[in-house]
Design a protein around this motif. Sequence first.
Motif, short mmCIF file in Angstrom:
data_model
loop_
_atom_site.label_atom_id
_atom_site.label_comp_id
_atom_site.label_asym_id
_atom_site.label_seq_id
_atom_site.Cartn_x
_atom_site.Cartn_y
_atom_site.Cartn_z
N TYR A 26 0.79 -1.22 0.00
CA TYR A 26 0.00 0.00 0.00
C TYR A 26 0.83 1.28 0.00
O TYR A 26 0.32 2.34 -0.33
N LEU A 27 2.08 1.21 0.38
CA LEU A 27 2.90 2.42 0.53
C LEU A 27 3.04 3.25 -0.76
O LEU A 27 2.86 4.47 -0.71
N PRO A 28 3.33 2.66 -1.91
CA PRO A 28 3.45 3.50 -3.12
C PRO A 28 2.14 4.21 -3.46
O PRO A 28 2.14 5.39 -3.81
N ARG A 29 1.05 3.49 -3.32
CA ARG A 29 -0.26 4.09 -3.61
C ARG A 29 -0.57 5.21 -2.62
O ARG A 29 -1.05 6.27 -2.99
N LEU A 30 -0.29 4.97 -1.34
CA LEU A 30 -0.53 5.97 -0.31
C LEU A 30 0.34 7.21 -0.56
O LEU A 30 -0.13 8.34 -0.44
N ALA A 31 1.58 7.01 -0.93
CA ALA A 31 2.47 8.13 -1.22
C ALA A 31 1.94 8.96 -2.38
O ALA A 31 1.98 10.20 -2.34
N ASN A 32 1.42 8.32 -3.41
CA ASN A 32 0.85 9.05 -4.54
C ASN A 32 -0.39 9.83 -4.13
O ASN A 32 -0.60 10.96 -4.57
N ILE A 33 -1.21 9.24 -3.29
CA ILE A 33 -2.41 9.94 -2.80
C ILE A 33 -2.01 11.17 -2.01
O ILE A 33 -2.54 12.26 -2.22
N LEU A 34 -1.07 11.01 -1.10
CA LEU A 34 -0.67 12.12 -0.23
C LEU A 34 -0.02 13.25 -1.01
O LEU A 34 -0.24 14.42 -0.72
N LYS A 47 -6.56 19.99 15.21
CA LYS A 47 -7.90 20.32 15.73
C LYS A 47 -8.94 19.28 15.34
O LYS A 47 -9.88 19.03 16.07
N SER A 48 -8.78 18.69 14.17
CA SER A 48 -9.75 17.69 13.70
C SER A 48 -9.31 16.27 14.05
O SER A 48 -9.95 15.31 13.63
N ASP A 49 -8.21 16.15 14.82
CA ASP A 49 -7.65 14.84 15.17
C ASP A 49 -7.35 14.04 13.90
O ASP A 49 -7.52 12.83 13.86
N PHE A 50 -6.94 14.76 12.86
CA PHE A 50 -6.56 14.20 11.55
C PHE A 50 -7.71 13.49 10.84
O PHE A 50 -7.53 12.75 9.89
N GLU A 51 -8.94 13.74 11.30
CA GLU A 51 -10.11 13.06 10.72
C GLU A 51 -10.27 13.36 9.23
O GLU A 51 -10.56 12.47 8.44
N ILE A 52 -10.09 14.62 8.85
CA ILE A 52 -10.26 15.01 7.45
C ILE A 52 -9.26 14.27 6.57
O ILE A 52 -9.61 13.70 5.52
N LEU A 53 -8.01 14.23 7.00
CA LEU A 53 -6.97 13.55 6.23
C LEU A 53 -7.23 12.05 6.17
O LEU A 53 -7.16 11.43 5.11
N LEU A 54 -7.56 11.45 7.29
CA LEU A 54 -7.82 10.00 7.33
C LEU A 54 -9.02 9.63 6.46
O LEU A 54 -8.99 8.61 5.76
N ASN A 55 -10.06 10.43 6.49
CA ASN A 55 -11.23 10.16 5.65
C ASN A 55 -10.89 10.29 4.17
O ASN A 55 -11.34 9.48 3.35
N ALA A 56 -10.09 11.29 3.83
CA ALA A 56 -9.69 11.47 2.43
C ALA A 56 -8.84 10.29 1.95
O ALA A 56 -9.03 9.81 0.83
N ILE A 57 -7.94 9.82 2.78
CA ILE A 57 -7.12 8.66 2.42
C ILE A 57 -7.99 7.43 2.25
O ILE A 57 -7.87 6.70 1.26
N ALA A 58 -8.88 7.19 3.19
CA ALA A 58 -9.77 6.02 3.11
C ALA A 58 -10.63 6.07 1.85
O ALA A 58 -10.80 5.05 1.16
N GLN A 59 -11.13 7.24 1.54
CA GLN A 59 -11.95 7.39 0.34
C GLN A 59 -11.16 7.08 -0.91
O GLN A 59 -11.63 6.37 -1.80
N ARG A 60 -9.94 7.60 -1.00
CA ARG A 60 -9.10 7.35 -2.18
C ARG A 60 -8.69 5.89 -2.27
O ARG A 60 -8.63 5.34 -3.38
N LEU A 61 -8.44 5.23 -1.16
CA LEU A 61 -8.05 3.82 -1.20
C LEU A 61 -9.22 2.95 -1.63
O LEU A 61 -9.02 1.86 -2.19
N ASP A 62 -10.45 3.40 -1.39
CA ASP A 62 -11.63 2.63 -1.79
C ASP A 62 -11.94 2.75 -3.27
O ASP A 62 -12.73 1.99 -3.81
#
Length: 63
Positions: A26-34, A47-62
Amino acid sequence: MLKKVSAANLDGFRDDIDLYTEIRQYLPRLANILKDMNTLTPDMHSKSDFEILLNAIAQRLDE
């Protein structure tokens, strides 16, 4: 080296190796997403406890 060790002694190691293999896939794909994401400031992430970033990553991985 692992090939020289008895299979009976590899129980925990094999699970760890399998996990690392899965993570490495998953690392190459995650690096491209980020690198393609518009990033928020560190303060905004905290402030968002990284929720926005984590949701965006999960959405892109799906995709």
